[in-house]
Design a protein around this motif. Structure first.
Motif, PDB file in Angstrom:
ATOM      1  N   ASP A  20       0.827  -1.212   0.000  1.00 61.24           N
ATOM      2  CA  ASP A  20       0.000   0.000   0.000  1.00 61.24           C
ATOM      3  C   ASP A  20       0.862   1.263   0.000  1.00 61.24           C
ATOM      4  O   ASP A  20       0.572   2.220  -0.721  1.00 61.24           O
ATOM      5  CB  ASP A  20      -0.947   0.013   1.200  1.00 61.24           C
ATOM      6  N   THR A  21       1.917   1.256   0.786  1.00 54.38           N
ATOM      7  CA  THR A  21       2.828   2.403   0.830  1.00 54.38           C
ATOM      8  C   THR A  21       3.470   2.641  -0.526  1.00 54.38           C
ATOM      9  O   THR A  21       3.489   3.768  -1.035  1.00 54.38           O
ATOM     10  CB  THR A  21       3.929   2.177   1.894  1.00 54.38           C
ATOM     11  N   VAL A  22       3.978   1.577  -1.131  1.00 55.16           N
ATOM     12  CA  VAL A  22       4.640   1.692  -2.435  1.00 55.16           C
ATOM     13  C   VAL A  22       3.650   2.169  -3.501  1.00 55.16           C
ATOM     14  O   VAL A  22       3.967   3.056  -4.296  1.00 55.16           O
ATOM     15  CB  VAL A  22       5.301   0.356  -2.844  1.00 55.16           C
ATOM     16  N   LEU A  23       2.452   1.619  -3.515  1.00 55.32           N
ATOM     17  CA  LEU A  23       1.468   2.012  -4.529  1.00 55.32           C
ATOM     18  C   LEU A  23       1.044   3.469  -4.379  1.00 55.32           C
ATOM     19  O   LEU A  23       0.845   4.164  -5.378  1.00 55.32           O
ATOM     20  CB  LEU A  23       0.245   1.088  -4.478  1.00 55.32           C
ATOM     21  N   THR A  24       0.923   3.932  -3.154  1.00 50.74           N
ATOM     22  CA  THR A  24       0.577   5.344  -2.927  1.00 50.74           C
ATOM     23  C   THR A  24       1.675   6.258  -3.468  1.00 50.74           C
ATOM     24  O   THR A  24       1.401   7.239  -4.172  1.00 50.74           O
ATOM     25  CB  THR A  24       0.350   5.603  -1.424  1.00 50.74           C
ATOM     26  N   LEU A  25       2.919   5.934  -3.152  1.00 50.28           N
ATOM     27  CA  LEU A  25       4.046   6.732  -3.647  1.00 50.28           C
ATOM     28  C   LEU A  25       4.167   6.610  -5.163  1.00 50.28           C
ATOM     29  O   LEU A  25       4.434   7.603  -5.860  1.00 50.28           O
ATOM     30  CB  LEU A  25       5.341   6.279  -2.973  1.00 50.28           C
ATOM     31  N   LEU A  26       3.954   5.413  -5.682  1.00 49.16           N
ATOM     32  CA  LEU A  26       4.071   5.173  -7.119  1.00 49.16           C
ATOM     33  C   LEU A  26       3.021   5.942  -7.908  1.00 49.16           C
ATOM     34  O   LEU A  26       3.290   6.395  -9.021  1.00 49.16           O
ATOM     35  CB  LEU A  26       3.984   3.676  -7.400  1.00 49.16           C
ATOM     36  N   GLU A  73      13.973  15.893  -9.287  1.00 48.84           N
ATOM     37  CA  GLU A  73      13.900  15.979  -7.825  1.00 48.84           C
ATOM     38  C   GLU A  73      12.904  14.967  -7.263  1.00 48.84           C
ATOM     39  O   GLU A  73      13.179  14.295  -6.268  1.00 48.84           O
ATOM     40  CB  GLU A  73      13.508  17.397  -7.415  1.00 48.84           C
ATOM     41  N   TYR A  74      11.741  14.836  -7.906  1.00 51.00           N
ATOM     42  CA  TYR A  74      10.732  13.909  -7.381  1.00 51.00           C
ATOM     43  C   TYR A  74      11.196  12.452  -7.501  1.00 51.00           C
ATOM     44  O   TYR A  74      10.915  11.638  -6.621  1.00 51.00           O
ATOM     45  CB  TYR A  74       9.368  14.116  -8.055  1.00 51.00           C
ATOM     46  N   PHE A  75      11.921  12.091  -8.568  1.00 50.98           N
ATOM     47  CA  PHE A  75      12.433  10.721  -8.705  1.00 50.98           C
ATOM     48  C   PHE A  75      13.434  10.436  -7.591  1.00 50.98           C
ATOM     49  O   PHE A  75      13.378   9.384  -6.936  1.00 50.98           O
ATOM     50  CB  PHE A  75      13.078  10.513 -10.080  1.00 50.98           C
ATOM     51  N   GLN A  76      14.346  11.375  -7.379  1.00 54.40           N
ATOM     52  CA  GLN A  76      15.355  11.209  -6.333  1.00 54.40           C
ATOM     53  C   GLN A  76      14.697  11.062  -4.959  1.00 54.40           C
ATOM     54  O   GLN A  76      15.076  10.198  -4.170  1.00 54.40           O
ATOM     55  CB  GLN A  76      16.315  12.406  -6.331  1.00 54.40           C
ATOM     56  N   ASN A  77      13.688  11.884  -4.699  1.00 54.39           N
ATOM     57  CA  ASN A  77      13.022  11.880  -3.400  1.00 54.39           C
ATOM     58  C   ASN A  77      12.101  10.681  -3.224  1.00 54.39           C
ATOM     59  O   ASN A  77      12.201   9.955  -2.231  1.00 54.39           O
ATOM     60  CB  ASN A  77      12.228  13.185  -3.224  1.00 54.39           C
ATOM     61  N   LEU A  78      11.201  10.470  -4.189  1.00 56.93           N
ATOM     62  CA  LEU A  78      10.179   9.434  -4.026  1.00 56.93           C
ATOM     63  C   LEU A  78      10.688   8.028  -4.331  1.00 56.93           C
ATOM     64  O   LEU A  78      10.482   7.103  -3.538  1.00 56.93           O
ATOM     65  CB  LEU A  78       8.964   9.753  -4.900  1.00 56.93           C
ATOM     66  N   VAL A  79      11.317   7.854  -5.489  1.00 55.33           N
ATOM     67  CA  VAL A  79      11.740   6.502  -5.875  1.00 55.33           C
ATOM     68  C   VAL A  79      12.974   6.087  -5.074  1.00 55.33           C
ATOM     69  O   VAL A  79      12.945   5.066  -4.377  1.00 55.33           O
ATOM     70  CB  VAL A  79      12.007   6.402  -7.397  1.00 55.33           C
ATOM     71  N   LEU A  80      14.031   6.853  -5.184  1.00 50.00           N
ATOM     72  CA  LEU A  80      15.266   6.473  -4.493  1.00 50.00           C
ATOM     73  C   LEU A  80      15.154   6.600  -2.976  1.00 50.00           C
ATOM     74  O   LEU A  80      15.628   5.735  -2.237  1.00 50.00           O
ATOM     75  CB  LEU A  80      16.442   7.295  -5.011  1.00 50.00           C
ATOM     76  N   GLY A  81      14.508   7.660  -2.522  1.00 56.98           N
ATOM     77  CA  GLY A  81      14.460   7.921  -1.088  1.00 56.98           C
ATOM     78  C   GLY A  81      13.395   7.174  -0.322  1.00 56.98           C
ATOM     79  O   GLY A  81      13.609   6.782   0.831  1.00 56.98           O
ATOM     80  N   ILE A  83      10.660   4.781  -2.001  1.00 58.46           N
ATOM     81  CA  ILE A  83      10.149   3.501  -2.504  1.00 58.46           C
ATOM     82  C   ILE A  83      11.186   2.393  -2.374  1.00 58.46           C
ATOM     83  O   ILE A  83      10.888   1.316  -1.843  1.00 58.46           O
ATOM     84  CB  ILE A  83       9.660   3.632  -3.967  1.00 58.46           C
ATOM     85  N   ILE A  84      12.381   2.630  -2.849  1.00 54.60           N
ATOM     86  CA  ILE A  84      13.403   1.567  -2.852  1.00 54.60           C
ATOM     87  C   ILE A  84      13.637   0.947  -1.465  1.00 54.60           C
ATOM     88  O   ILE A  84      13.785  -0.262  -1.369  1.00 54.60           O
ATOM     89  CB  ILE A  84      14.708   2.056  -3.513  1.00 54.60           C
ATOM     90  N   PRO A  85      13.612   1.714  -0.384  1.00 52.79           N
ATOM     91  CA  PRO A  85      13.760   1.068   0.928  1.00 52.79           C
ATOM     92  C   PRO A  85      12.640   0.062   1.251  1.00 52.79           C
ATOM     93  O   PRO A  85      12.797  -0.769   2.137  1.00 52.79           O
ATOM     94  CB  PRO A  85      13.740   2.249   1.913  1.00 52.79           C
ATOM     95  N   ASN A  86      11.521   0.131   0.527  1.00 56.18           N
ATOM     96  CA  ASN A  86      10.398  -0.780   0.742  1.00 56.18           C
ATOM     97  C   ASN A  86      10.385  -1.942  -0.250  1.00 56.18           C
ATOM     98  O   ASN A  86       9.398  -2.680  -0.320  1.00 56.18           O
ATOM     99  CB  ASN A  86       9.074  -0.020   0.649  1.00 56.18           C
ATOM    100  N   LEU A  87      11.463  -2.103  -1.009  1.00 52.99           N
ATOM    101  CA  LEU A  87      11.552  -3.183  -1.981  1.00 52.99           C
ATOM    102  C   LEU A  87      12.549  -4.234  -1.528  1.00 52.99           C
ATOM    103  O   LEU A  87      13.594  -3.906  -0.967  1.00 52.99           O
ATOM    104  CB  LEU A  87      11.999  -2.642  -3.347  1.00 52.99           C
ATOM    105  N   GLU A  88      12.222  -5.492  -1.796  1.00 49.30           N
ATOM    106  CA  GLU A  88      13.171  -6.577  -1.574  1.00 49.30           C
ATOM    107  C   GLU A  88      14.211  -6.579  -2.683  1.00 49.30           C
ATOM    108  O   GLU A  88      15.383  -6.845  -2.455  1.00 49.30           O
ATOM    109  CB  GLU A  88      12.458  -7.929  -1.566  1.00 49.30           C
ATOM    110  N   SER A  89      13.742  -6.318  -3.919  1.00 49.25           N
ATOM    111  CA  SER A  89      14.651  -6.292  -5.060  1.00 49.25           C
ATOM    112  C   SER A  89      14.070  -5.390  -6.150  1.00 49.25           C
ATOM    113  O   SER A  89      12.872  -5.097  -6.165  1.00 49.25           O
ATOM    114  CB  SER A  89      14.876  -7.700  -5.616  1.00 49.25           C
ATOM    115  N   ARG A  90      14.965  -4.993  -7.041  1.00 47.62           N
ATOM    116  CA  ARG A  90      14.582  -4.099  -8.133  1.00 47.62           C
ATOM    117  C   ARG A  90      15.498  -4.388  -9.307  1.00 47.62           C
ATOM    118  O   ARG A  90      16.720  -4.366  -9.170  1.00 47.62           O
ATOM    119  CB  ARG A  90      14.739  -2.659  -7.665  1.00 47.62           C
TER     120      ARG A  90
END
Length: 104
Positions: A20-26, A73-81, A83-90
């Motif tokens: 749910d967290t990832v989908l909201t950010l995504l 800026e939004y990619f750096q903040n949202l995806v890297l900052g 979302i990625i901490p909530n992923l097992e792998s990418r």
């Protein structure tokens, strides 16, 4: 100038309990990505066999547009900052379409 479209295929394995967290950010990432000048499309898919597996399919006008997207800026903040901490792998693959209709 010859621009060759670049397509991004990304497979994200979301950590248990974080979907749910990832989908909201995504959703926010997708909205902002679609507004980028070089974006052709941004589509998110979910595996039919594992809800925590997301596949992103993105199209950009050229390699420069991909770079601008990744440096935003939004990619750096949202995806890297966030979302990625909530992923097992990418896994991310950049690809260009092949023309298979060549005459031999």
């Amino acid at each position: 100038m010859n621009q060759i479209p670049v397509y991004t295929f990304a497979k994200w394995q979301v950590k248990e309990g974080q979907l749910d967290t990832v989908l909201t950010l995504l959703a926010e990432v997708a909205e902002k990505s679609k507004k980028e000048k070089g974006n052709i499309f941004y589509k998110v898919h979910q595996s039919n066999s594992n809800a925590n597996t997301l596949i992103l399919f993105e199209g950009y006008s050229d390699a420069t547009a991909v770079e601008e997207h990744r440096n935003s800026e939004y990619f750096q903040n949202l995806v890297l900052g966030k979302i990625i901490p909530n992923l097992e792998s990418r896994e991310v693959i950049l690809a260009s379409e092949l023309n298979l209709d060549r005459t031999l």
